[in-house]
Design a protein around this motif. Sequence first.
Motif, PDB file in Angstrom:
ATOM      1  N   PHE A 104       0.840  -1.194   0.000  1.00  0.00           N
ATOM      2  CA  PHE A 104       0.000   0.000   0.000  1.00  0.00           C
ATOM      3  C   PHE A 104       0.875   1.244   0.000  1.00  0.00           C
ATOM      4  O   PHE A 104       2.012   1.227   0.494  1.00  0.00           O
ATOM      5  N   SER A 105       0.336   2.339  -0.534  1.00  0.00           N
ATOM      6  CA  SER A 105       1.018   3.623  -0.378  1.00  0.00           C
ATOM      7  C   SER A 105       0.996   4.007   1.093  1.00  0.00           C
ATOM      8  O   SER A 105       0.220   3.483   1.893  1.00  0.00           O
ATOM      9  N   ARG A 106       1.847   4.936   1.466  1.00  0.00           N
ATOM     10  CA  ARG A 106       1.971   5.292   2.881  1.00  0.00           C
ATOM     11  C   ARG A 106       0.675   5.857   3.450  1.00  0.00           C
ATOM     12  O   ARG A 106       0.359   5.634   4.624  1.00  0.00           O
ATOM     13  N   ASP A 107      -0.093   6.568   2.620  1.00  0.00           N
ATOM     14  CA  ASP A 107      -1.353   7.142   3.087  1.00  0.00           C
ATOM     15  C   ASP A 107      -2.537   6.189   2.897  1.00  0.00           C
ATOM     16  O   ASP A 107      -3.684   6.554   3.171  1.00  0.00           O
ATOM     17  N   LEU A 112      -0.913  -1.114  -4.480  1.00  0.00           N
ATOM     18  CA  LEU A 112       0.095  -1.346  -5.502  1.00  0.00           C
ATOM     19  C   LEU A 112       0.362  -2.839  -5.604  1.00  0.00           C
ATOM     20  O   LEU A 112       0.510  -3.514  -4.583  1.00  0.00           O
ATOM     21  N   PHE A 113       0.430  -3.355  -6.824  1.00  0.00           N
ATOM     22  CA  PHE A 113       0.766  -4.764  -6.990  1.00  0.00           C
ATOM     23  C   PHE A 113       1.562  -4.961  -8.267  1.00  0.00           C
ATOM     24  O   PHE A 113       1.477  -4.177  -9.209  1.00  0.00           O
ATOM     25  N   ALA A 114       2.350  -6.030  -8.277  1.00  0.00           N
ATOM     26  CA  ALA A 114       3.229  -6.318  -9.406  1.00  0.00           C
ATOM     27  C   ALA A 114       2.955  -7.718  -9.928  1.00  0.00           C
ATOM     28  O   ALA A 114       2.595  -8.620  -9.171  1.00  0.00           O
ATOM     29  N   VAL A 120       4.317  -2.972 -12.453  1.00  0.00           N
ATOM     30  CA  VAL A 120       3.671  -2.558 -11.215  1.00  0.00           C
ATOM     31  C   VAL A 120       2.429  -1.750 -11.565  1.00  0.00           C
ATOM     32  O   VAL A 120       2.489  -0.812 -12.375  1.00  0.00           O
ATOM     33  N   TYR A 121       1.307  -2.134 -10.964  1.00  0.00           N
ATOM     34  CA  TYR A 121       0.031  -1.458 -11.199  1.00  0.00           C
ATOM     35  C   TYR A 121      -0.444  -0.782  -9.915  1.00  0.00           C
ATOM     36  O   TYR A 121      -0.016  -1.137  -8.813  1.00  0.00           O
ATOM     37  N   THR A 122      -1.350   0.162 -10.073  1.00  0.00           N
ATOM     38  CA  THR A 122      -1.957   0.812  -8.919  1.00  0.00           C
ATOM     39  C   THR A 122      -3.459   0.952  -9.130  1.00  0.00           C
ATOM     40  O   THR A 122      -3.938   1.049 -10.267  1.00  0.00           O
ATOM     41  N   VAL A 123      -4.191   0.924  -8.037  1.00  0.00           N
ATOM     42  CA  VAL A 123      -5.635   1.141  -8.056  1.00  0.00           C
ATOM     43  C   VAL A 123      -6.015   1.811  -6.747  1.00  0.00           C
ATOM     44  O   VAL A 123      -5.396   1.549  -5.703  1.00  0.00           O
ATOM     45  N   ALA A 124      -6.985   2.709  -6.781  1.00  0.00           N
ATOM     46  CA  ALA A 124      -7.414   3.414  -5.576  1.00  0.00           C
ATOM     47  C   ALA A 124      -8.089   2.441  -4.615  1.00  0.00           C
ATOM     48  O   ALA A 124      -8.819   1.539  -5.033  1.00  0.00           O
ATOM     49  N   THR A 125      -7.830   2.602  -3.325  1.00  0.00           N
ATOM     50  CA  THR A 125      -8.439   1.724  -2.327  1.00  0.00           C
ATOM     51  C   THR A 125      -9.868   2.127  -2.008  1.00  0.00           C
ATOM     52  O   THR A 125     -10.645   1.316  -1.508  1.00  0.00           O
ATOM     53  N   LEU A 135     -11.925   5.555 -13.448  1.00  0.00           N
ATOM     54  CA  LEU A 135     -11.386   4.303 -13.940  1.00  0.00           C
ATOM     55  C   LEU A 135     -12.061   3.075 -13.366  1.00  0.00           C
ATOM     56  O   LEU A 135     -11.790   1.958 -13.800  1.00  0.00           O
ATOM     57  N   GLY A 136     -12.909   3.253 -12.355  1.00  0.00           N
ATOM     58  CA  GLY A 136     -13.495   2.089 -11.693  1.00  0.00           C
ATOM     59  C   GLY A 136     -12.413   1.306 -10.972  1.00  0.00           C
ATOM     60  O   GLY A 136     -11.539   1.883 -10.337  1.00  0.00           O
ATOM     61  N   ASP A 137     -12.470  -0.013 -11.088  1.00  0.00           N
ATOM     62  CA  ASP A 137     -11.472  -0.857 -10.436  1.00  0.00           C
ATOM     63  C   ASP A 137     -10.406  -1.335 -11.409  1.00  0.00           C
ATOM     64  O   ASP A 137      -9.730  -2.322 -11.162  1.00  0.00           O
ATOM     65  N   GLN A 138     -10.255  -0.644 -12.524  1.00  0.00           N
ATOM     66  CA  GLN A 138      -9.245  -1.022 -13.498  1.00  0.00           C
ATOM     67  C   GLN A 138      -7.871  -0.559 -13.041  1.00  0.00           C
ATOM     68  O   GLN A 138      -7.664   0.626 -12.780  1.00  0.00           O
ATOM     69  N   PRO A 139      -6.908  -1.478 -12.904  1.00  0.00           N
ATOM     70  CA  PRO A 139      -5.564  -1.066 -12.490  1.00  0.00           C
ATOM     71  C   PRO A 139      -4.859  -0.271 -13.583  1.00  0.00           C
ATOM     72  O   PRO A 139      -5.089  -0.481 -14.769  1.00  0.00           O
ATOM     73  N   VAL A 140      -4.003   0.641 -13.155  1.00  0.00           N
ATOM     74  CA  VAL A 140      -3.248   1.487 -14.068  1.00  0.00           C
ATOM     75  C   VAL A 140      -1.763   1.192 -13.887  1.00  0.00           C
ATOM     76  O   VAL A 140      -1.280   1.048 -12.764  1.00  0.00           O
TER      77      VAL A 140
END
Length: 216
Positions: A104-107, A112-114, A120-125, A135-140
């Motif tokens: 997870f990001s610090r905040d 984040l996952f690889a 490495v992808y990211t998606v909002a929690t 973007l919905g739940d689509q990783p970027v």
Amino acid sequence: MEEQGQGKEMTPALLALHPEGRFVVVAVGVELRIFDLLENAPVVVSNCTTQSCHSDAIKCVAFDREGKLFVSAGDDKLVKLWNTNSWHCIKTVHANKKVSAATFSRDSQWLLFADKFGIVYTVATSSSEASADILGDQPVQLLAHCCSIITGLECSPNGSYLVSSDRDFKIRVSLFPQNPILGAHEIQNFCLGHTRSDCGNMKQGSFWTLTSLGIG
């Protein structure tokens, strides 16, 4: 866990301890086993996003900094986000390839996952994030390691950097962007020449890794 003597690779058990010592989580094969240390009792998870928890071996587990969120992911290409107050699965992200690391990001605003292709992808929690609304739940895609399997991810204590290690004995230190959906294009440092592909098990040795690079 795969049985020995049948020509199959045995999946090792994974362990994650809650930051405040409330829970301990053990992932064995496709199972998540959670124990509440305060109540001295096992926890039953509630999975409302897919028919089963995981259908293939879990390869990474992690709590966020405050212990309010938990992630599990692995060879079934599912990344599951859990609320630790209820242990309900609140989000399931479908990855393109098998997942090898997660954090997870610090905040705690970003998961984040690889994968095993080195991306490495990211998606909002939270769905309240503006990016999640778009973007919905689509990783970027956040960054990539040029087709090398990523073995570890860790954010620096100050939240400014993302450290990633791979099977080609590299540790990459990237500046963590204010808006992760735009990607992490600025590299702060590379640490090369390690003799172990997991860079000394970065999760256990993350404090040494970050401080030795001068970014703790």
